[in-house]
Structure formats: structure tokens, C-alpha cells
Write a protein that holds these residues in place. Structure first.
Motif, short mmCIF file in Angstrom:
data_model
loop_
_atom_site.label_atom_id
_atom_site.label_comp_id
_atom_site.label_asym_id
_atom_site.label_seq_id
_atom_site.Cartn_x
_atom_site.Cartn_y
_atom_site.Cartn_z
N GLU A 133 -22.36 -13.32 24.55
CA GLU A 133 -22.70 -12.14 24.23
C GLU A 133 -21.80 -11.51 23.15
O GLU A 133 -20.60 -11.31 23.40
N LYS B 183 -22.01 -18.48 18.67
CA LYS B 183 -22.45 -19.88 19.07
C LYS B 183 -21.46 -21.05 19.06
O LYS B 183 -21.29 -21.79 20.02
N VAL C 163 -27.13 -15.69 27.86
CA VAL C 163 -27.22 -15.81 26.58
C VAL C 163 -27.96 -14.84 25.88
O VAL C 163 -29.32 -14.48 26.11
N ASP C 164 -27.24 -13.92 25.06
CA ASP C 164 -27.97 -12.86 24.12
C ASP C 164 -28.89 -13.53 23.01
O ASP C 164 -28.22 -14.43 22.28
N LEU D 38 -27.27 -12.71 18.58
CA LEU D 38 -26.00 -12.88 18.14
C LEU D 38 -25.74 -12.36 16.75
O LEU D 38 -26.60 -12.46 16.00
N GLY E 33 -28.97 -16.75 19.68
CA GLY E 33 -28.84 -17.28 21.27
C GLY E 33 -29.91 -18.51 21.42
O GLY E 33 -29.54 -19.32 22.06
#
Length: 241
Positions: A7, A35, A52-53, A56, A61
Motif C-alpha cells: 500500500e 511492487k 494489496v492495493d 499503486l 497491484g
């Protein structure tokens, strides 16, 4: 259980971490804002659950999730997407086969209930397979060693050399500060006891006063001991008792 939060918003990341920590302080939580950093973490640690957003700042994500699905040990791992954009979810489910999603702003009960479900499942699985948590340490150029966290007795750092004492021997690593190795191991049972030492409280057999500012820590079935500084004594004694 090892959890990775990917995030890029620091406040939201810390908020989610706080919610998960309320379930169990023993959950190991790793954090990443992008990432590449997240992929590096997954190569060092064995992650059980990914939050996981989807969007990003520097990457996607979904792209990160696609990458980890290519790694055999993460082919069926729990992936939960974090999003305010429900229109992206169809792609996420089709391409990544994620487990579920959580909408922002986070609802604590959703986070807690979902994480408890994962924790119960993973604990049951670990009981059957007796999986032991480990980290990979580069002891010298080109030589990497798997060190099981629960088998670590104590760690000492002297003259820029880190020595990790385990039930299977001592591993020496150059230029690894105590603060960094503790961050890598990320275990609540391994606690700093001196400016240059950290101990696994589960192996402590006896603590004996040496003088007003120093004590000695003795371990079960291990001949060497470690110093206990007065600044760290209360913390160690709380866990030892």
C-alpha cells in the motif's frame, strides 16, 4: 502467520497494520509501498497472506499479484485487494484469482474477521505439515543459508561481524547491524538485551546478576551466554517470566 501489506499510502498502510495487530501481536507483518520492494520481500520471507492495493503510485497491484502467482509457492496464497475502485475488481478476480477484496476506508470488522479466518486456516495447515518459519541470509558473497527463526538462540554483533547462534551452529555475516538482522527476522520472541546482543527468550534458562548494571543470560543446552544490559532488563524479564 506472515502478512505482507502492499500500500503506497503510509497512513492507510499503518491503519491496516494496526487492525491486524489487534488480532494477535505474534502475526509478522511486512510492509511495502511499491511492487519492486514487495517482490523483494516475497523472495526473502515466506508470505501467507497478501493485502494489496490495486492502484499503486508507481505500478499496479494487479501486476504485482500476477508476478507472484508465477512463483510456485504463491500459486494459491491468499490475496486480498484493497480498493476504492470496484470497477477494477472483475479484472483482478479473472487474472489473479484473488480470494476477496476490502473497500476503502477499511472497516475494522471486515479486516479482523477475514484475517482471523486466514490465521485459523494457516495454523491448522502448519500443524499438519510442521512448517517452520525461516529467513535466507547471505553469509558471504554467493553463499546463502536458510536459518530457521525458532532455532535461533541468540545474536551478537562485534566489530561489524554478526554471529547468529542456532541449535545447528553459528553463522557469521559481515556488515550486518543488529537493528537490520532483527528487522529481517521480525520475531517477537527474539528481543534485544544489550546494545550488541539479542536473545530468543524461549531458550533462556537462567538470568544472573553480575553487577548493578549488568546481568548474564544462560541458555538451555548451550554453553555460551549473553549479557543483559540494565536498559533492556525489564523487557527481557517480562517475557522470561
Amino acid at each position: 502467520m506472515n502478512v505482507l501489506i502492499v500500500e503506497d499510502d503510509m497512513l492507510q498502510r499503518k491503519s491496516l497494520k494496526m487492525m491486524i495487530q489487534q488480532i494477535d501481536k505474534g502475526i509478522n507483518i511486512y510492509e511495502s509501498a511499491d511492487k519492486d520492494e514487495a517482490l523483494e520481500i516475497t523472495s526473502i520471507y515466506s508470505i501467507d497472506v497478501f493485502y494489496v492495493d490495486i492502484c499503486l503510485n508507481s505500478s499496479s497491484g494487479v501486476d504485482f499479484a500476477i508476478e507472484i502467482r508465477k512463483i510456485p509457492k504463491y500459486e494459491f496464497s491468499f490475496i486480498i485487494f484493497l480498493t476504492t475502485h470496484v470497477e477494477y475488481l472483475t479484472k483482478a478476480f479473472k487474472e489473479v484469482h484473488c480470494y476477496d477484496y476490502i473497500l476503502k476506508p477499511y472497516n475494522m470488522s471486515d479486516v479482523v474477521n477475514m484475517t482471523k479466518h486466514f490465521k485459523a486456516h494457516i495454523e491448522k495447515t502448519n500443524e499438519k505439515s510442521e512448517v517452520k518459519r525461516y529467513v535466507i541470509i547471505e553469509v558471504k558473497s554467493g553463499v546463502n543459508v536458510k536459518i530457521y527463526v525458532d532455532e535461533t538462540i541468540f545474536i551478537e554483533v562485534y566489530l561489524r561481524k554478526c554471529m547468529i547462534h542456532t541449535v545447528n551452529g553459528i553463522f557469521k555475516v559481515n556488515n550486518l547491524p543488529l537493528s537490520k538482522i532483527l528487522k529481517i527476522i521480525n520475531c517477537n520472541n527474539i528481543v534485544q538485551c544489550h546494545k550488541s546482543f539479542a536473545v530468543n527468550v524461549n531458550y533462556i534458562k537462567k538470568i544472573e546478576n553480575v553487577d548493578s548494571k549488568l546481568s548474564a543470560i544462560y541458555f538451555e543446552n548451550y554453553d555460551e551466554n549473553a549479557p543483559l544490559g540494565y536498559k533492556f532488563k525489564n523487557t527481557i524479564m517480562e517475557q522470561f517470566q
